[in-house]
Write an enzyme that holds these catalytic residues in place. Structure first.
Site, PDB file in Angstrom:
ATOM      1  N   ASP A   9       0.867  -1.180   0.000  1.00 50.19           N
ATOM      2  CA  ASP A   9       0.000   0.000   0.000  1.00 50.19           C
ATOM      3  C   ASP A   9       0.906   1.233   0.000  1.00 50.19           C
ATOM      4  O   ASP A   9       2.137   1.107  -0.156  1.00 50.19           O
ATOM      5  CB  ASP A   9      -1.005  -0.031   1.165  1.00 50.19           C
ATOM      6  CG  ASP A   9      -0.357   0.213   2.529  1.00 50.19           C
ATOM      7  OD1 ASP A   9       0.889   0.290   2.603  1.00 50.19           O
ATOM      8  OD2 ASP A   9      -1.104   0.322   3.510  1.00 50.19           O
ATOM      9  N   HIS A  10       0.308   2.412   0.182  1.00 49.05           N
ATOM     10  CA  HIS A  10       1.093   3.648   0.126  1.00 49.05           C
ATOM     11  C   HIS A  10       2.216   3.663   1.174  1.00 49.05           C
ATOM     12  O   HIS A  10       3.300   4.166   0.919  1.00 49.05           O
ATOM     13  CB  HIS A  10       0.184   4.867   0.306  1.00 49.05           C
ATOM     14  CG  HIS A  10      -0.670   4.799   1.539  1.00 49.05           C
ATOM     15  ND1 HIS A  10      -1.752   3.952   1.640  1.00 49.05           N
ATOM     16  CD2 HIS A  10      -0.580   5.433   2.726  1.00 49.05           C
ATOM     17  CE1 HIS A  10      -2.302   4.083   2.839  1.00 49.05           C
ATOM     18  NE2 HIS A  10      -1.603   4.983   3.514  1.00 49.05           N
ATOM     19  N   CYS A  66       3.058  -3.203   4.050  1.00 46.04           N
ATOM     20  CA  CYS A  66       2.217  -2.052   4.401  1.00 46.04           C
ATOM     21  C   CYS A  66       2.950  -1.292   5.503  1.00 46.04           C
ATOM     22  O   CYS A  66       4.157  -1.469   5.658  1.00 46.04           O
ATOM     23  CB  CYS A  66       0.798  -2.494   4.792  1.00 46.04           C
ATOM     24  SG  CYS A  66       0.680  -3.546   6.243  1.00 46.04           S
ATOM     25  N   GLY A  67       2.265  -0.446   6.242  1.00 48.93           N
ATOM     26  CA  GLY A  67       2.965   0.359   7.246  1.00 48.93           C
ATOM     27  C   GLY A  67       3.591  -0.488   8.341  1.00 48.93           C
ATOM     28  O   GLY A  67       4.781  -0.398   8.629  1.00 48.93           O
ATOM     29  N   THR A  68       2.762  -1.327   8.966  1.00 44.51           N
ATOM     30  CA  THR A  68       3.259  -2.194  10.044  1.00 44.51           C
ATOM     31  C   THR A  68       3.486  -3.622   9.579  1.00 44.51           C
ATOM     32  O   THR A  68       4.194  -4.385  10.243  1.00 44.51           O
ATOM     33  CB  THR A  68       2.214  -2.267  11.179  1.00 44.51           C
ATOM     34  OG1 THR A  68       0.976  -2.721  10.604  1.00 44.51           O
ATOM     35  CG2 THR A  68       2.008  -0.916  11.837  1.00 44.51           C
ATOM     36  N   GLY A  69       2.817  -4.008   8.522  1.00 48.09           N
ATOM     37  CA  GLY A  69       2.810  -5.407   8.076  1.00 48.09           C
ATOM     38  C   GLY A  69       1.619  -6.164   8.643  1.00 48.09           C
ATOM     39  O   GLY A  69       1.300  -7.265   8.203  1.00 48.09           O
ATOM     40  N   GLY A  71      -1.801  -5.359   8.771  1.00 52.80           N
ATOM     41  CA  GLY A  71      -2.989  -5.449   7.912  1.00 52.80           C
ATOM     42  C   GLY A  71      -2.789  -6.414   6.759  1.00 52.80           C
ATOM     43  O   GLY A  71      -3.656  -7.252   6.470  1.00 52.80           O
ATOM     44  N   HIS A  99      10.180 -23.700   9.634  1.00 54.95           N
ATOM     45  CA  HIS A  99       9.119 -24.399  10.367  1.00 54.95           C
ATOM     46  C   HIS A  99       7.723 -24.213   9.783  1.00 54.95           C
ATOM     47  O   HIS A  99       6.868 -25.074   9.960  1.00 54.95           O
ATOM     48  CB  HIS A  99       9.092 -23.933  11.828  1.00 54.95           C
ATOM     49  CG  HIS A  99      10.233 -24.482  12.638  1.00 54.95           C
ATOM     50  ND1 HIS A  99      10.258 -24.439  14.020  1.00 54.95           N
ATOM     51  CD2 HIS A  99      11.391 -25.088  12.263  1.00 54.95           C
ATOM     52  CE1 HIS A  99      11.388 -24.997  14.455  1.00 54.95           C
ATOM     53  NE2 HIS A  99      12.092 -25.392  13.404  1.00 54.95           N
ATOM     54  N   ASN A 100       7.473 -23.056   9.150  1.00 55.35           N
ATOM     55  CA  ASN A 100       6.099 -22.756   8.711  1.00 55.35           C
ATOM     56  C   ASN A 100       5.919 -22.787   7.205  1.00 55.35           C
ATOM     57  O   ASN A 100       4.807 -22.598   6.714  1.00 55.35           O
ATOM     58  CB  ASN A 100       5.655 -21.385   9.245  1.00 55.35           C
ATOM     59  CG  ASN A 100       5.924 -21.205  10.721  1.00 55.35           C
ATOM     60  OD1 ASN A 100       6.760 -20.393  11.125  1.00 55.35           O
ATOM     61  ND2 ASN A 100       5.254 -21.981  11.541  1.00 55.35           N
ATOM     62  N   ARG A 110       7.010   1.006   7.766  1.00 55.21           N
ATOM     63  CA  ARG A 110       7.206   2.057   8.772  1.00 55.21           C
ATOM     64  C   ARG A 110       7.901   1.513  10.022  1.00 55.21           C
ATOM     65  O   ARG A 110       8.056   2.225  11.008  1.00 55.21           O
ATOM     66  CB  ARG A 110       5.844   2.662   9.165  1.00 55.21           C
ATOM     67  CG  ARG A 110       5.215   3.487   8.060  1.00 55.21           C
ATOM     68  CD  ARG A 110       3.816   3.946   8.448  1.00 55.21           C
ATOM     69  NE  ARG A 110       3.247   4.810   7.405  1.00 55.21           N
ATOM     70  CZ  ARG A 110       1.956   5.123   7.310  1.00 55.21           C
ATOM     71  NH1 ARG A 110       1.097   4.628   8.196  1.00 55.21           N
ATOM     72  NH2 ARG A 110       1.532   5.904   6.351  1.00 55.21           N
ATOM     73  N   ARG A 133       8.365 -33.157  10.949  1.00 56.88           N
ATOM     74  CA  ARG A 133       7.294 -32.893  11.925  1.00 56.88           C
ATOM     75  C   ARG A 133       6.560 -31.592  11.615  1.00 56.88           C
ATOM     76  O   ARG A 133       5.382 -31.435  11.953  1.00 56.88           O
ATOM     77  CB  ARG A 133       7.851 -32.882  13.350  1.00 56.88           C
ATOM     78  CG  ARG A 133       8.757 -31.720  13.688  1.00 56.88           C
ATOM     79  CD  ARG A 133       9.344 -31.873  15.080  1.00 56.88           C
ATOM     80  NE  ARG A 133      10.013 -30.676  15.545  1.00 56.88           N
ATOM     81  CZ  ARG A 133      11.258 -30.327  15.183  1.00 56.88           C
ATOM     82  NH1 ARG A 133      11.939 -31.080  14.341  1.00 56.88           N
ATOM     83  NH2 ARG A 133      11.804 -29.218  15.668  1.00 56.88           N
ATOM     84  N   HIS A 134       7.254 -30.681  10.941  1.00 49.32           N
ATOM     85  CA  HIS A 134       6.606 -29.398  10.611  1.00 49.32           C
ATOM     86  C   HIS A 134       5.578 -29.576   9.492  1.00 49.32           C
ATOM     87  O   HIS A 134       4.550 -28.907   9.479  1.00 49.32           O
ATOM     88  CB  HIS A 134       7.664 -28.365  10.226  1.00 49.32           C
ATOM     89  CG  HIS A 134       8.677 -28.176  11.303  1.00 49.32           C
ATOM     90  ND1 HIS A 134       8.349 -27.661  12.532  1.00 49.32           N
ATOM     91  CD2 HIS A 134       9.993 -28.490  11.351  1.00 49.32           C
ATOM     92  CE1 HIS A 134       9.433 -27.650  13.303  1.00 49.32           C
ATOM     93  NE2 HIS A 134      10.447 -28.152  12.605  1.00 49.32           N
ATOM     94  N   ARG A 137       2.390 -30.745  10.950  1.00 47.58           N
ATOM     95  CA  ARG A 137       1.661 -29.656  11.616  1.00 47.58           C
ATOM     96  C   ARG A 137       0.940 -28.780  10.601  1.00 47.58           C
ATOM     97  O   ARG A 137      -0.198 -28.361  10.826  1.00 47.58           O
ATOM     98  CB  ARG A 137       2.637 -28.818  12.456  1.00 47.58           C
ATOM     99  CG  ARG A 137       3.117 -29.596  13.666  1.00 47.58           C
ATOM    100  CD  ARG A 137       4.320 -28.999  14.337  1.00 47.58           C
ATOM    101  NE  ARG A 137       4.777 -29.867  15.419  1.00 47.58           N
ATOM    102  CZ  ARG A 137       5.962 -29.770  15.995  1.00 47.58           C
ATOM    103  NH1 ARG A 137       6.815 -28.834  15.623  1.00 47.58           N
ATOM    104  NH2 ARG A 137       6.290 -30.606  16.952  1.00 47.58           N
TER     105      ARG A 137
HETATM  106  C1  RB5 Z   1      -1.895   2.825   6.451  1.00 46.39           C
HETATM  107  O1  RB5 Z   1      -1.996   4.043   7.080  1.00 46.39           O
HETATM  108  C2  RB5 Z   1      -1.655   1.718   7.450  1.00 46.39           C
HETATM  109  O2  RB5 Z   1      -2.760   1.568   8.277  1.00 46.39           O
HETATM  110  C3  RB5 Z   1      -1.349   0.418   6.726  1.00 46.39           C
HETATM  111  O3  RB5 Z   1      -0.250   0.596   5.917  1.00 46.39           O
HETATM  112  C4  RB5 Z   1      -1.019  -0.773   7.598  1.00 46.39           C
HETATM  113  O4  RB5 Z   1      -0.023  -0.488   8.511  1.00 46.39           O
HETATM  114  C5  RB5 Z   1      -2.146  -1.502   8.168  1.00 46.39           C
HETATM  115  O5  RB5 Z   1      -2.010  -2.517   8.856  1.00 46.39           O
END
Ligand code: RB5
Length: 144
Positions: A9-10, A66-69, A71, A99-100, A110, A133-134, A137
């Site tokens: 995303d942005h 994305c920003g945090t990963g 979403g 493992h996964n 971010r 074993r993985h 699972r």
């Molecule tokens: C966008 O502002 C932010 O919410 C998105 O990139 C993400 O971090 C969502 O989980």
């Protein structure tokens, strides 16, 4: 040349551009499903584009940013054939493959810098699944 599908995303756009260059230098072809600038978009729109293709088996591995990963991982993991792993550190990247058998790497644009992201991407792509074993699972995932 192996292909890796990528989307963001942005908030992940800047890091996606860096990762794309790195994929090329590692000998991978990056199939880019956007977004293509920093104008605000909704991460589910881009997350589903990538996750659906992995789910259908059209690509083996994908990367979402994305920003945090957070979403992107939530969205991608709604697809039954997807094992998306949010890895903002190297240890998680290694273990998500060993493992996964993660098939989508998710990072937070971010949260981490481009140097660390580059190491995470390289390591994640190079690390094999251990099976055994993985595997047993992972098979349990289809029971629910
Ligand atoms: C966008 O502002 C932010 O919410 C998105 O990139 C993400 O971090 C969502 O989980």
């Amino acid at each position: 040349m192996s292909q890796v599908i990528i989307g963001c995303d942005h908030a992940g756009y800047q890091l996606k551009q860096v990762v794309k260059k790195q994929l090329l230098s590692l000998g991978f072809e990056a199939e880019d499903f956007g977004t293509q600038n920093e104008e605000s978009v909704d991460y589910p729109d881009f997350g589903t584009l990538v996750a659906r293709k992995i789910d259908k088996g059209e690509y083996e591995k994908g990367i979402l940013i994305c920003g945090t990963g957070l979403g992107m991982s939530m969205v991608a993991n709604r697809f039954t054939g997807v094992r998306a792993a949010l890895c903002n550190d190297l240890f998680s990247a290694i273990m998500s493959r060993r493992h996964n058998d993660a098939n989508i790497l998710v990072m937070g644009g971010r949260v981490i810098g481009s140097e660390l992201a580059g190491e995470i991407v390289r390591t994640w792509l190079e690390t094999p699944f251990e099976g055994g074993r993985h595997q047993k699972r992972l098979e349990k995932f289809s029971e629910f």
